[in-house]
Design a protein around this motif. Structure first.
Motif, mmCIF file in Angstrom:
data_model
loop_
_atom_site.group_PDB
_atom_site.id
_atom_site.type_symbol
_atom_site.label_atom_id
_atom_site.label_comp_id
_atom_site.label_asym_id
_atom_site.label_seq_id
_atom_site.Cartn_x
_atom_site.Cartn_y
_atom_site.Cartn_z
ATOM 1 N N CYS A 1 6.174 3.778 -6.657
ATOM 2 C CA CYS A 1 5.596 3.833 -5.191
ATOM 3 C C CYS A 1 5.561 5.102 -4.993
ATOM 4 C CB CYS A 1 6.647 3.437 -4.079
ATOM 5 S SG CYS A 1 6.608 1.678 -4.269
ATOM 6 N N ILE A 2 6.373 6.160 -5.010
ATOM 7 C CA ILE A 2 6.327 7.479 -4.845
ATOM 8 C C ILE A 2 5.054 8.171 -5.762
ATOM 9 C CG2 ILE A 2 7.498 9.841 -5.211
ATOM 10 C CD1 ILE A 2 10.192 8.297 -4.677
ATOM 11 N N ARG A 3 5.088 7.824 -7.113
ATOM 12 C CA ARG A 3 3.761 8.268 -7.814
ATOM 13 C C ARG A 3 2.512 7.781 -7.413
ATOM 14 N NH1 ARG A 3 3.710 5.477 -13.697
ATOM 15 N NH2 ARG A 3 2.899 4.268 -12.176
ATOM 16 N N ASP A 4 2.376 6.595 -7.089
ATOM 17 C CA ASP A 4 1.033 6.030 -6.890
ATOM 18 C C ASP A 4 0.750 5.864 -5.251
ATOM 19 O OD1 ASP A 4 0.824 5.683 -9.458
ATOM 20 O OD2 ASP A 4 1.361 3.425 -9.453
ATOM 21 N N GLU A 5 1.585 5.933 -4.536
ATOM 22 C CA GLU A 5 1.303 5.524 -3.174
ATOM 23 C C GLU A 5 2.088 6.457 -2.087
ATOM 24 O OE1 GLU A 5 2.123 1.252 -2.854
ATOM 25 O OE2 GLU A 5 -0.050 1.034 -2.277
ATOM 26 N N PRO A 6 1.768 7.819 -2.467
ATOM 27 C CA PRO A 6 2.976 8.604 -1.580
ATOM 28 C C PRO A 6 2.638 8.573 -0.004
ATOM 29 C CG PRO A 6 1.162 9.984 -2.586
ATOM 30 C CD PRO A 6 1.010 8.497 -3.172
ATOM 31 N N ARG B 1 17.758 -9.219 -0.067
ATOM 32 C CA ARG B 1 17.152 -10.382 -0.333
ATOM 33 C C ARG B 1 16.017 -10.027 -1.025
ATOM 34 N NH1 ARG B 1 17.770 -11.269 4.996
ATOM 35 N NH2 ARG B 1 15.051 -11.068 5.300
ATOM 36 N N THR B 2 15.114 -9.146 -0.876
ATOM 37 C CA THR B 2 13.905 -8.758 -1.510
ATOM 38 C C THR B 2 13.700 -7.794 -2.328
ATOM 39 O OG1 THR B 2 13.076 -7.279 0.427
ATOM 40 C CG2 THR B 2 13.102 -9.569 0.921
ATOM 41 N N ARG B 3 14.553 -6.986 -2.657
ATOM 42 C CA ARG B 3 14.714 -5.684 -3.371
ATOM 43 C C ARG B 3 13.269 -4.790 -3.128
ATOM 44 N NH1 ARG B 3 19.925 -5.646 -5.195
ATOM 45 N NH2 ARG B 3 20.568 -7.765 -4.680
ATOM 46 N N ASN B 4 12.925 -4.612 -1.753
ATOM 47 C CA ASN B 4 11.725 -3.987 -1.427
ATOM 48 C C ASN B 4 12.243 -2.621 -1.659
ATOM 49 O OD1 ASN B 4 10.059 -2.410 0.310
ATOM 50 N ND2 ASN B 4 9.439 -3.973 1.311
ATOM 51 N N PRO B 5 11.076 -1.669 -2.414
ATOM 52 C CA PRO B 5 11.551 -0.291 -2.784
ATOM 53 C C PRO B 5 11.470 0.588 -1.376
ATOM 54 C CG PRO B 5 9.601 -1.047 -3.616
ATOM 55 C CD PRO B 5 10.017 -2.222 -3.233
ATOM 56 N N HIS B 6 10.469 0.406 -0.573
ATOM 57 C CA HIS B 6 10.939 1.200 0.750
ATOM 58 C C HIS B 6 12.102 0.797 1.624
ATOM 59 C CE1 HIS B 6 6.555 1.611 -0.244
ATOM 60 N NE2 HIS B 6 6.071 0.530 -0.059
#
Ligand code: SAM
Length: 306
Positions: A69-74, A105-110
């Motif tokens: 996410c940090i690399r592709d969608e800063p 529950r979801t392991r969402n990186p954000h």
């Protein structure tokens, strides 16, 4: 030129980060076709790799998702943090625990990024079921969203050219060839894994270093060390490496936590090649005695990879 402290602020705060010594370690990096870092954690060395093409891996899948996410969608990553940060300021601790539940529950990186920035002492801690279980750091608001946005953007630029792998280190290292550089910062030998009570298998690790020697790749390993009179050291077998150096890493996190006094922690750095003598001036040879040196190193040019 004397390299100052590492100015590259961490984007992912991680236990055992090499941030405090990155400015010294980077000087040991030789030229390479590709750079491999199979225990990437908070990736403190990544911006200092000697070439654009790189592969970074870790067994913590949520961590790798966040790196991508940090690399592709800063900007999206920064905005997602901002939303959660405002929720915390508005609603207090219930917001933190709701986000923690959602993450588990979801392991969402954000969600993961938010938790790393607002949990107690930034300690990434999972229970036996693999769920994040550290609490909210009540006395700190978490980094301001605009500041984190600037840090994320800088890292996103530095990460172009890095492929990320959710993998055991041996799998990440399988394509390594003779012109490549491998930087390995494994967990302490006494550390247990996230899901199992098994300690890190040092025998398997030594076998992999031997394989890299056979391939002809260059490697640098940071491994255990000592703090004051206590030793956490597991020495690499002789014959596997060319050189061992000592690198002071600052104060022991254990003594800091326990408030029992402060020891200087020295970490061992092993190399399977010999860097130029001028680079070695700032390290002491650690084969027979404990280290005495500071971390400033004289080099002719910097190699910050941005
Ligand atoms: C000491 S930390 C690396 C810190 C990193 N150098 C930094 O600057 O933040 C070690 C990392 O190895 C990972 N790890 C542990 N066992 C592993 C394995 N078998 N394969 C790949 N990664 C592993 C851990 O999840 C942790 O992130």
């Amino acid at each position: 030129m004397l390299i100052a402290d590492n100015p590259f602020e961490p984007v992912i705060k991680w236990s055992g980060s090499k941030r405090s010594v990155a400015a010294s370690l980077r000087n040991l990096f030789p030229r390479a076709a590709r750079y491999f870092e199979p225990f990437v954690g908070g990736g403190a060395m990544l911006p200092f790799r000697p070439c654009r093409d790189a592969v970074a891996g870790d067994v913590i899948e949520e961590l790798i998702d966040l790196w991508v996410c940090i690399r592709d969608e800063p900007d999206r990553t920064a905005t997602e943090y901002k939303k959660r940060w405002h929720k915390l300021q508005d609603e207090g601790h219930t917001a933190y625990y709701a986000i923690r539940d959602t993450f588990n529950r979801t392991r969402n990186p954000h969600d993961f990024l938010f938790l790393t920035r607002t949990c107690v002492n930034g300690l990434i801690r999972f229970n036996g079921d693999g769920d994040f279980n550290n609490s909210l750091h009540h006395t700190r608001p978490g980094i301001a969203p605009q500041r984190l946005r600037e840090i994320i953007r800088k890292w996103s630029v530095a990460l172009q050219g890095v492929s990320f792998a959710k993998a055991d280190y041996r799998e990440t290292l399988s394509p390594v060839a003779a012109d490549d550089l491998v930087f390995l910062d494994p967990p302490y030998a006494a550390t247990r894994g996230r899901y199992s009570q098994e300690k890190f298998d040092v025998g398997g690790f030594y076998a992999e270093l031997g394989r890299l020697n056979d391939v002809g790749a260059k490697w640098i390993v940071t491994f255990d060390g000592y703090a004051g009179e206590r030793t956490y050291e597991e020495s690499l077998p002789k014959g596997l490496f060319e050189m061992r150096l000592a690198l002071p890493t600052g104060n022991s996190p254990f003594t800091k936590l326990m408030r029992t006094g402060v020891d200087a922690v020295v970490e061992s750095v092993y190399l399977n090649f010999e860097p130029p003598a001028k680079i070695l001036r700032g390290f002491s040879d650690d084969r027979n005695e404990k280290a005495r040196v500071g971390v400033g190193l004289e080099v002719e040019q910097g190699c910050l990879f941005v």
